[in-house]
Every structure is written in C-alpha cells, then in structure tokens.
Design a protein around this motif. Structure first.
Motif, short mmCIF file in Angstrom:
data_model
loop_
_atom_site.label_atom_id
_atom_site.label_comp_id
_atom_site.label_asym_id
_atom_site.label_seq_id
_atom_site.Cartn_x
_atom_site.Cartn_y
_atom_site.Cartn_z
N ILE A 48 29.77 8.96 62.51
CA ILE A 48 29.24 7.80 63.21
C ILE A 48 27.91 8.16 63.82
O ILE A 48 27.76 9.23 64.41
N ALA B 205 25.12 -1.39 63.64
CA ALA B 205 25.94 -0.19 63.46
C ALA B 205 27.09 -0.18 64.46
O ALA B 205 28.24 0.09 64.12
N MET C 96 35.29 10.64 60.97
CA MET C 96 34.27 9.72 60.48
C MET C 96 32.90 10.10 61.00
O MET C 96 32.76 10.58 62.12
N ASP D 19 30.95 -0.07 62.79
CA ASP D 19 31.72 1.18 62.77
C ASP D 19 33.20 0.97 63.11
O ASP D 19 34.07 1.46 62.40
N TRP E 13 35.32 2.01 59.76
CA TRP E 13 35.88 3.36 59.92
C TRP E 13 37.06 3.38 60.89
O TRP E 13 37.92 4.26 60.80
N MET F 113 24.92 1.71 60.03
CA MET F 113 26.17 1.88 59.32
C MET F 113 25.89 1.45 57.87
O MET F 113 25.40 0.36 57.63
#
Lengths: 265, 274
Positions: free
Chosen positions: A62, B112, A60, B116, B120, B71
């Motif tokens: 980030i 963010a 991912m 996350d 994710w 994000m």
C-alpha cells in the motif's frame, strides 16, 4: 527436466506479478497450484497453496510500503513440498516466511537498482523516442521476473535429500510444534487486514461476524449475504440521519435516486 | 476549407492499447518517482496518436514521466480523464499542460485511499479465503480457478469500464468524485470486510487444545470442550485482537509472525496445544 523449466516459468510470472499485482500469479493459491501442475503433484501443490494463502492474504503493498513477498515464498516452498523433496505442507508454510522476507529485500533492492534504468527513459523522452521508452519499461518487467526466477533457480540447486534429512533431523517435539505454528500463523494476516480497515464504527460488525460464524450451519456465502445486507442497511440509515443539505455540500441526484429506490424496497 | 486542421481524436484501438499497457504500470516501480515510467509507458499509444510533431511529443513524454503513484486499478480512471484532457490539449481547446499535471496529482492521492480497502482489504482476502476453503474441503482445483477467474474478471472489467467512463466524461468525473459516493462505497466494502474477517477468524485458525488437561479417577476434563461451551474460537479471537493491538502500536508484522511461531512451538512443547 521439463518440470524444472515449468517451475522457473511460474517463478518468472510470479516475480512480475509480485510487483505489478494484476493477474495475481504470485498469490500462493495460484503459484503453488501451478508449481504442483509443473511437478506432477497437483494435489500437494493445491493443499500447500490453500494453507499458505491464508497466511499471506493480509500482505499487501500500500502506498510506498513493501510487504513480505509471497511470490518467492510460494514458488520455492511449493517446489520443496510437491517437488522431489516432498516435505509436508506445514513445513512448507513455515519455510515460506523466511523466503518471503528474502523476497521483500529483493523487491526493495530492485526499486533502488532500477533508478538508472528509469533515467534512460528520461533520455529517451528528451529525444522524443517513444519506442525506447517502451523498451525501457519492458526490460524492467523482465528484471522483476528475474528477481524471483534467479533465486528460485538457486534454491532448486539444493539437493532434495539434504532437505529431507534436515527435516527429519528435527526432534519430534519441534516437528509437532511446527504443525501447530503453521496453523496459528494465519492470525497475523487476519490482524493486518483488520488493522487496515478497523475504525471505531466498524468494530461491531467484526464481532457480529465472529459470533455468527461460530454457528457451523452458516456457509461462507450465507455469511457474505448477511454482511452485504448489514452494510446496505447501515449506509442507508446513516444517510437518513444526516440532513441532506448539511455536510460537505449538496448530494447529487444519483444518490437521491438510490435512496428513493432503497426506500421503495 | 481544405486547410482546416483535422481534429485529433483517440480511436477505440488506441484506447484498447492504453488499456493493455495499463496492466504493467507498476513494473518500473522506483524511488523517488514511484510509478512514473509506468504511467508514461501506458500513455505512449495516446502520445503517438495525438502529437505527431516532435516538440509536442517530447513535452508530453516528459510530462508523464513526473512522479506518479496510486492504487493500480484506480489508475484506469485517472488514465481515462487524462486521455480526454490530452485530446483537448492536442486540439488546443484551452487545456494547458499544467492543468493535466494538476489533475493527475489531485486524483492520485484521494483515489488510492479509497480503493486500497476495497481491493486489498476486502475483495482479495475474502475471495482468496473462500477459494482456499474450497480447495481444502475437497474441491481441489476448483478453489484456485474460482480465485483466478473471479479476480481477473472483476479487475479487467473494472479497469476498462473506468478508463472508458473517465475518457467520455472528462472533468465531470472530478465533480462526481467530490460528491462522496466513493466514500460510501468504501464504507460499505469495509463493513463487509470487517464482518467477513470476524467470520474467518474462528473458522480458519486451525489449532486445538490438547484433549486432556486434567484427569481424575472420575472424569477427564478437556480444556477444548470447556472453551467450546463458553465460546468456540475464543482463543483465536483473543490472539487476533492482541495482534491488532500490537500492530496499532507499531510492532512490525515480522515480530508478530515470530511471536506466534514461538507460541505454537511452546504450546505444543508444554502439551497445551495439539
């Protein structure tokens, strides 16, 4: 011929998605399925997509970091597995790893190369030209698509017979080893996800999940329900322990209501 | 009476246009200003409506071309609040352009970090592993469809709901966020995530120890059945924990992939793994 165009369109979509991360066309379970559909070998496309998905699910982007790119990996590996080369799924999974690294390098490179284009947006802003800002942005979308589509096209130029001969030139022992490795690679992805979330207080939940999953009677849905139940219990008990006027200020009414509702249950 | 300035408001269709733009936010991701062009791009419909004068239009476009990074799905909430502030700014309701800047900067970092792990770290791994297991256990196309539809329904409704809510609530959102509700949500999602990852490790690591490890005249001893008696999935568990430990010590995932790859080849070559 139409299958080649189909694969290239999938590559374009995957390239855009690999960066914008919205519709998830770049996730192997979607990308490989679509390539399988384009080449007429849906079954092998889905099989590779599912196997590769487990390997890539921890990758991912980030913050400002760039992860290995599943987009190029999924599309090209799927072409080699469900296209004319018909490589076995395990070979596709292994080959996807170097492809993902190439894709990662391309993503990084484009983040640099796009800087002059973004400078064009500054010029447009100084003129108050909103339409031009939109055009600059759309051209960057196209660049992201080409980022995967062009390399995919190049890889598709490799004759299928070379790939097949190459694969069967590998000694038997290594081929078996590839199959074993393809099954093992998933743990790296699992470790990345765990590493991202793990804190001291969360490790017990990991081991509870592990222990329950070794009993084959529990489906994933049942396990999910247990997980959600545990999370609600934990948060509820935790907020009971801390005094309501302590911590970082007073709690809002919404939360008290939620607590009361949970108490009623 | 006729000279009274007309109140400038964003229509629902303006908001929908911003919403449709928001899905391309990251396309122009660049160093060092990150998602700046993306954010400016999605504000374009609003700028067009709110600032017919050239001067103000230039300032607004430049304001949103400054560094931005968050994000992408949480960006919808920031967008909503920003839209509401821009509207106040355009109508001269005491919101300066520096207020708008400060709001974006203060929201982007904190959101963010919260979002996350949810999207994710929890939702995508779980949903995609579930879809992959469906696909591998004979449901075929249902697997990819479950992932694609499930993900996008969740994403689009979350994006629209938060943008709309941010627009309607304006600065009240900031007070709400500081109350710690989001932290609880993140903690909850991380618990579910860790739990399900624990469950996934033994189920989806496909490997077996070689059937026979030692044989005598009387019995064949199988390492796999011995380990299954002790704890099924013990080997994947240890391997995963070693990988986590190495990641904690800043070993790059690439080296882990390579290491596991060699382990698989070597294990098969030695006849230990099957």
């Amino acid at each position: 011929m139409s299958s080649i165009f189909g694969v290239l369109i999938v590559a374009f979509l995957a390239g855009v998605e690999g960066v914008v991360d919205e519709w998830e066309f770049h996730q192997p379970i979607v990308a490989c399925t679509l390539v399988g559909l384009a080449t007429g070998n849906l079954v092998s496309g889905i099989a590779l997509g599912a196997a590769l998905q487990l390997v890539t699910l921890g990758w991912m982007n980030i913050g400002t970091a760039v992860a290995p790119d599943p987009a190029l990996a999924a599309v090209v590996a799927a072409w080699w597995v469900s296209g004319p080369a018909h490589l076995p799924s395990a070979a596709g999974v292994i080959l996807a790893i170097p492809l993902a690294l190439i894709g990662q390098g391309l993503t990084r490179g484009l983040r640099q190369l796009i800087i002059p284009l973004v400078a064009q947006a500054d010029v447009a802003a100084a003129q108050g030209n909103l339409r031009r800002i939109e055009w600059v942005h759309w051209s960057s979308v196209v660049l992201q698509g080409l980022r995967v589509m062009i390399p995919t096209g190049l890889f598709m130029l490799l004759p299928a017979t070379w790939l097949r001969q190459g694969y069967y030139a590998i000694p038997h022992v290594l081929r078996g080893g590839l199959r074993v490795s393809a099954g093992l690679l998933v743990v790296v992805s699992f470790a990345i996800v765990i590493n991202m979330m793990a804190t001291r207080q969360l490790w017990p939940f990991f081991f509870i999940g592990f222990a329950l999953a070794t009993d084959g009677h529990l489906s994933l849905v049942a396990l999910g329900m247990i997980g959600v139940g545990l999370a609600i219990l934990y948060i509820k008990l935790q907020s009971k322990d801390t005094p309501h006027n302590g911590g970082s200020g007073t709690l809002p009414d919404d939360e008290d209501e939620l607590d009361r509702e949970l108490d009623d249950l | 009476m006729e000279n009274e300035p007309k109140l400038r408001t964003l229509t629902l269709s303006d908001q929908l246009l911003v919403f449709s733009h928001s899905g391309l936010e990251q396309a122009a991701w660049n160093y060092p200003r990150l998602q700046n062009l993306g954010f400016c791009y999605l504000m374009v419909p609003a700028i067009r409506r709110l600032y017919p004068e050239q001067e103000a239009r230039i300032l607004a476009a430049q304001r949103h071309l400054e560094l931005f990074n968050t994000m992408p799905y949480m960006q919808s909430l920031i967008t909503g609040v920003t839209l509401s502030l821009e509207e106040d700014h355009a109508n001269g309701n005491g919101v300066s352009d520096n207020d708008i800047r400060a709001l974006k900067v203060s929201m982007m970092g904190s959101l963010a970090g919260v979002a996350d792990p949810v999207w994710w770290g929890t939702l995508r791994p779980i949903l995609s592993a579930f879809a992959a297991s469906l696909a591998l256990s004979g449901f075929g196309i249902v697997g990819p469809l479950v992932f694609f539809i499930g993900w996008n329904v969740a994403r689009l409704s979350f994006r629209w709901a938060t943008q709309r809510w941010g627009y309607l609530q304006g600065l009240k959102v900031v007070t709400f966020l500081s109350s710690g509700v989001l932290q609880k949500l993140t903690l909850g999602a991380s618990i579910v995530g860790m739990f399900v990852m624990g469950a996934i490790v033994p189920r989806w690591t496909r490997f077996k120890f070689a059937p026979i490890i030692a044989s005598s005249q009387h019995a064949n001893l199988s390492l796999q059945s011995m380990l299954d008696q002790l704890l099924p999935g013990l080997f994947p568990l240890i391997l995963t924990l070693v990988c986590v430990w190495l990641l904690r010590h800043h070993v790059k995932p690439l080296w882990l992939l390579l290491g596991v790859f060699i382990l698989g080849l070597g294990g098969y070559w030695l006849g230990l793994l099957w």
